[in-house]
Design an enzyme around this catalytic site. Structure first.
Site, short mmCIF file in Angstrom:
data_model
loop_
_atom_site.label_atom_id
_atom_site.label_comp_id
_atom_site.label_asym_id
_atom_site.label_seq_id
_atom_site.Cartn_x
_atom_site.Cartn_y
_atom_site.Cartn_z
N SER A 80 -86.34 -29.30 25.70
CA SER A 80 -85.47 -30.45 25.49
C SER A 80 -84.90 -30.48 24.07
O SER A 80 -83.72 -30.77 23.88
CB SER A 80 -86.22 -31.75 25.79
OG SER A 80 -87.33 -31.87 24.94
N ARG A 111 -85.51 -18.47 28.21
CA ARG A 111 -86.30 -17.37 28.74
C ARG A 111 -85.77 -16.83 30.07
O ARG A 111 -85.70 -15.64 30.29
CB ARG A 111 -87.73 -17.86 28.96
CG ARG A 111 -88.70 -17.34 27.96
CD ARG A 111 -90.05 -17.94 28.24
NE ARG A 111 -90.78 -18.08 26.98
CZ ARG A 111 -91.50 -17.11 26.45
NH1 ARG A 111 -91.57 -15.93 27.03
NH2 ARG A 111 -92.13 -17.31 25.32
N LYS A 119 -93.05 -28.43 15.79
CA LYS A 119 -94.02 -29.29 15.11
C LYS A 119 -95.42 -29.01 15.63
O LYS A 119 -95.89 -29.67 16.55
CB LYS A 119 -93.64 -30.76 15.33
CG LYS A 119 -92.30 -31.11 14.69
CD LYS A 119 -91.81 -32.49 15.08
CE LYS A 119 -90.52 -32.82 14.33
NZ LYS A 119 -89.95 -34.10 14.77
N GLY A 136 -88.21 -34.23 11.31
CA GLY A 136 -87.83 -35.63 11.10
C GLY A 136 -87.92 -36.43 12.40
O GLY A 136 -88.34 -35.90 13.43
N ALA A 182 -85.51 -36.13 21.27
CA ALA A 182 -84.42 -35.41 21.95
C ALA A 182 -83.52 -36.36 22.72
O ALA A 182 -82.29 -36.23 22.67
CB ALA A 182 -85.01 -34.34 22.86
N LYS A 219 -98.13 -35.67 12.71
CA LYS A 219 -97.77 -36.98 13.28
C LYS A 219 -98.02 -37.04 14.78
O LYS A 219 -98.24 -38.10 15.34
CB LYS A 219 -96.32 -37.31 12.95
CG LYS A 219 -95.30 -36.31 13.46
CD LYS A 219 -94.60 -36.73 14.72
CE LYS A 219 -93.89 -35.55 15.34
NZ LYS A 219 -92.97 -35.89 16.40
N SER A 271 -91.74 -40.69 23.26
CA SER A 271 -92.56 -39.63 22.69
C SER A 271 -93.64 -39.17 23.66
O SER A 271 -94.37 -39.98 24.23
CB SER A 271 -93.21 -40.11 21.39
OG SER A 271 -94.39 -39.39 21.15
N ARG A 272 -93.70 -37.84 23.84
CA ARG A 272 -94.69 -37.30 24.79
C ARG A 272 -96.11 -37.54 24.32
O ARG A 272 -97.01 -37.80 25.10
CB ARG A 272 -94.51 -35.79 24.93
CG ARG A 272 -93.17 -35.37 25.36
CD ARG A 272 -93.06 -33.89 25.09
NE ARG A 272 -91.67 -33.54 24.93
CZ ARG A 272 -91.25 -32.40 24.42
NH1 ARG A 272 -92.14 -31.52 24.01
NH2 ARG A 272 -89.99 -32.14 24.33
N GLU A 324 -97.44 -31.50 21.91
CA GLU A 324 -97.98 -30.67 20.82
C GLU A 324 -99.22 -31.27 20.17
O GLU A 324 -100.04 -30.56 19.60
CB GLU A 324 -96.90 -30.44 19.75
CG GLU A 324 -95.82 -29.46 20.16
CD GLU A 324 -96.23 -28.01 19.99
OE1 GLU A 324 -97.39 -27.74 19.62
OE2 GLU A 324 -95.39 -27.13 20.24
#
Lengths: 341, 529
Positions: free
Chosen positions: A16, A37, A111, A139, A143, A194, A257-258, A284
């Site tokens: 994304s 890919r 990240k 930052g 996405a 973060k 945010s995931r 992540e």
């Protein structure tokens, strides 16, 4: 695609964020190629202008070109933006290292920290490629909001002025304001760290603990981030900027945010494996929690929020128990670890 | 330097140094800054006649520059630069060098062997084989020899002793390498015996008392210009002898960066052999001639060591002879380890001169300096490239340092000393020695044995080098070798064995030899309690 001609930039990674950056640049009229890919994914982007698996319901800029062939695209790009998850970062970096030359600029946006080695992404690039003009772009850049075209800010950090200038030039004129910096270490640590705090903040939301709790987690999390950063050679001021607190605010506040999602569902009592199995994207913060926790242990750093998140996502500790553990800790001087180091 | 090159290089230096001063204000400032620094220096100049001559020169510059037009001031600045450049470039003559290198091995042998008449006799019969054997040159010798024909090399050794330059001069000769240009501090020339050799080893005089930035610019530019003219260079990136005995960590980037600018100039000029290869190497002694003075200096003023020491062991010929005699009688060796050569960006270079990335893939190094379709300098970028080079040099130093028995024993005893006195700060411990004046030899040997196991494992992984004793002998033999060394040359022994006890006597020396191993930052070297 016509990789033979000179292009402005190559974006590596059709997830994304990579798609968002490539799409943004294409929208600015840049000659940008997106490497993905799978050939089918490249076809989908080239013919239907869509990347449905990663960014459903988004129409991509028609001039955005995708390819699944790395070498020719890489040879034609003066600047490469690398946006692949940390777990496959080394593998892609090694492939990049087969073709890349010393004059090319290589900026990553990943990240995360490598599991096992605790390496930062720029260190991996240094090991796997001959590129020296390296940088990191980081930052508060969710996405979804980039696709929506809302104003946003980012930081590009590099030891090389040329990298900063070229990256700023690439994004100039758009609604992503790219500031320049020199602290690669702090920027990378801020960006990866973060995600751990975002999980913690999600947990607080899942447990409906309210804004005081979240603010507590975020500021103490920031302090842990700075502690780790300074011990690794970062400039403490970086953590007060876009790649530090800026990114932390966006990630901890946003339902997009995931990592926050992972925390939220943990807080509501779901099991970690079930959460991860249901997600298309990589969160992540989960691998990073392990990498940072292990790294902190070897360095003798005391990072309680990291330890709590690690215990929740890797050792099955419940959200409530994690909160109880944190609350049982003695309180001390707020800035002791930073001011009196 | 050949006479035809000398004048060309002089002109080039003057032009380049002046080109950095763009406007009238900068020129004026440079003149007055230089006058200020130079007049201050002349106040303490010992050679009165020379001082008067130089003072007259600067007085004239001062009166001419005062209120003069910019072009006049520029001409005056040029005069100063020219004078500095002539002084720096004035000493090296390849004909003398060629004669001297032929002369040095026998002369050095006689010098060394003169320390002991008996040795002289032996030497006469063995054909000076001792000296050949006393210095071991190891590592990438053949690659260095080959690269010296493919391009221009910059040798960057670690620096422990003023003997280093002599040892390296001799080693270069023995490797069959051409002359290396080398800037040596004036104090090295004060010792008449050594000064003679210095003069003829390709050394040019560097006057460290000259603090003017202009002078430093001239020195750097001289190195760069000679590199471009194809003369191999030697310099110590640590800047000065290691005071604490450890391997250098802080490297001077100014001179290191001259390789890069020479490379870019060579490429731009389309030279047939544009390449500059940077070759780190480590010099390793079991005993260091000036150890006592150096560690004292380090402890006196940690972090702001005196840059120029004029009254150390090196200034006393008798001490040098004594030192060399001890080394010979102990069958002690000096090891010069040549590291894998690097390009000016810090990448390793293979035997054929090709740069390789850290995965061993060949790369085109010209691309790093690509600019607007050609090649070009970029001060900010190039400063970062030089940081990369310095990182690689530091890594090479750590990997290619050779550890001897003295380091291993000193490390073991010093660690034990600290472990036994955890509450005593370092300085007090060095002064008083803590609770016990000695340790049981058995305990020390047990710890030494564990350390040797660790060192041998690390050496097998290519993380450091060991001398023959450390690599092959048993613990008692290693300890005996170390004790024989540590008890012999220095005024006070670092450690002495009496009966079944080991007494730590000169703890500063113990710290000094301990630091060699400690500075390598190797994992798992803590000797367990």
């Amino acid at each position: 695609m016509s990789a033979a001609g000179r292009i402005d930039a190559l974006v590596l990674g059709g997830g994304s964020f990579g798609t968002a950056l490539a799409n943004l640049l294409a929208g600015l009229g840049r000659h940008v190629v997106l490497w993905v890919r799978r050939p089918e994914q490249a076809d989908e982007i080239n013919t239907r202008h869509q990347n449905r698996r990663y960014v459903p319901d988004v129409s991509l800029a028609p001039n955005l070109v995708a390819t699944a062939e790395l070498a020719p695209a890489l040879a034609a790009a003066p600047l490469v933006l690398m946006s692949v998850p940390s777990r496959s970062f080394r593998e892609v970096a090694h492939a990049v290292g087969e073709t890349i030359r010393g004059d090319q600029i290589l900026v990553h946006t990943t990240k995360g920290i490598e599991i096992g080695s605790g390496r930062r992404m720029s260190e991996i690039l240094r090991e796997e490629t001959c590129a020296l003009k390296l940088g990191v772009l980081s930052g508060p850049n969710l996405a979804g909001e980039i696709f929506a075209g809302h104003p946003a800010g980012a930081l590009v950090a590099s030891r090389y002025d040329e990298v900063v200038r070229a990256t700023q030039g690439l994004f100039a004129g758009g609604w992503l304001r790219v500031y320049g910096g020199r602290d690669v270490i702090g920027t990378e640590i801020g960006g990866s760290f973060k995600n751990i705090i975002a999980i913690a903040s999600g947990v607080a939301d899942g447990l409906s603990l309210g804004d005081n709790t979240k603010a507590l987690l975020m500021t103490r999390g920031l302090s842990e981030m700075a502690q780790l950063g300074v011990s690794a050679g970062a400039d403490v001021f970086t953590f007060g900027g876009l790649a530090g607190i800026g990114d932390l605010i966006a990630t901890c506040a946003s339902p997009l945010s995931r990592n926050h999602q992972v925390g939220l569902r943990l807080g509501k009592g779901e099991a970690i494996q079930a959460i991860l199995n249901s997600m298309v994207h990589v969160a992540e913060g989960v691998p990073t929690a392990r990498a940072v926790h292990e790294h902190a242990k070897t360095r003798g750093l005391d990072l309680p929020i990291v330890a709590a998140v690690f215990a929740m996502v890797h050792e099955g500790l419940t959200a409530k128990a994690a909160v109880a553990t944190l609350m049982a800790r003695p309180v001390g001087e707020e800035l002791a670890q930073l001011r009196y180091r | 330097m050949l006479p035809k090159d000398k004048e060309r290089v002089l002109v080039e230096i003057v032009e380049r140094v002046l080109s950095a001063y763009h406007d009238g204000a900068a020129v004026e400032r440079a003149i007055y800054d230089t006058l200020y620094e130079e007049r201050r220096r002349l106040e303490t100049e010992r050679d009165r006649k020379e001082a008067a001559r130089q003072r007259a020169f600067y007085d004239r510059i001062y009166s001419d520059a005062n209120g003069a037009a910019p072009e006049v001031q520029r001409r005056l600045l040029k005069e100063i630069v020219r004078a500095f450049a002539a002084e720096v470039a004035g000493h090296f003559d390849p004909r003398i060098y060629a004669a001297a290198t032929r002369l040095i091995p026998p002369a050095l042998s006689v010098l060394l062997n003169a320390a002991s008449p008996l040795r002289l006799l032996t030497a006469a019969t063995t054909g000076f084989a001792n000296l050949e054997d006393q210095l071991r040159v190891e590592g990438e010798v053949e690659t260095l020899q080959h690269l010296a024909t493919l391009g221009t090399t910059v040798l960057v050794p670690t620096h422990l002793s003023n003997l280093d330059s002599i040892v390296i001069g001799y080693a270069l000769h023995r490797m069959g390498l051409p002359p290396y240009i080398y800037g040596a501090g004036l104090n090295l020339f004060h010792n008449k015996l050594i000064g003679f050799f210095m003069h003829h080893l390709g050394a040019y005089k560097v006057d460290r008392r000259k603090k003017a930035l202009l002078y430093k610019d001239v020195l750097k530019t001289y190195a760069g210009c000679t590199l471009e003219a194809g003369y191999h260079n030697l310099f110590f990136p640590g800047g000065t002898r290691s005071r604490n005995g450890g391997v250098e960590n802080h490297l001077k980037l100014g001179l290191l960066g001259m390789g890069l600018s020479a490379y870019v100039h060579n490429l731009a000029a389309g030279k047939a052999k544009p390449d500059i290869f940077v070759v780190p190497c480590t010099l390793n002694y079991q005993l260091v001639l000036e150890a006592e003075t150096l560690i004292d200096d380090h402890l006196k003023e940690v972090g702001k060591s005196r840059y120029i020491i004029e009254d150390d062991e090196f200034s006393k010929p008798r001490r040098i002879l004594d030192f060399i005699e001890k080394l010979l009688s102990l069958n002690s060796r000096i090891h010069l380890v040549i590291s894998r050569p690097l390009d000016v960006f810090g990448n390793e270079v293979d035997d054929d001169g090709h740069s390789k990335d850290s995965r061993g893939r060949r790369l085109d190094r010209t691309r790093y300096v690509a600019r607007d379709g050609g090649v070009g300098l970029d001060p900010q970028r190039d400063a970062e490239y030089t940081h990369e080079l310095a990182d690689s040099v530091r890594k090479a130093y750590r990997r290619d340092t050779l550890v001897s028995s003295t380091h291993a024993l000193a490390y073991t005893v010093f660690r034990l000393l600290r472990a036994r006195n955890p509450e005593v700060d370092l300085y007090k411990l060095l002064r008083t020695g803590g609770k016990e004046t000695s340790f049981s030899a058995i305990e020390v040997y047990e710890r030494l044995e564990r350390l040797l196991d660790q060192l041998r494992r690390l050496a097998a992984d290519g993380r450091l080098w060991l001398d023959d004793t450390l690599a092959k002998k048993d613990t008692v033999a290693v300890a005996n070798d170390a004790l024989a060394h540590l008890m012999s040359y220095h005024r006070h022994p670092a450690v002495v064995r009496r009966g079944d006890r080991l007494f730590h006597e000169d703890r500063n020396l113990l710290l000094y030899y301990h630091n060699r191993l400690d500075s390598l930052g190797l994992p798992g070297l803590e000797v367990p309690r």
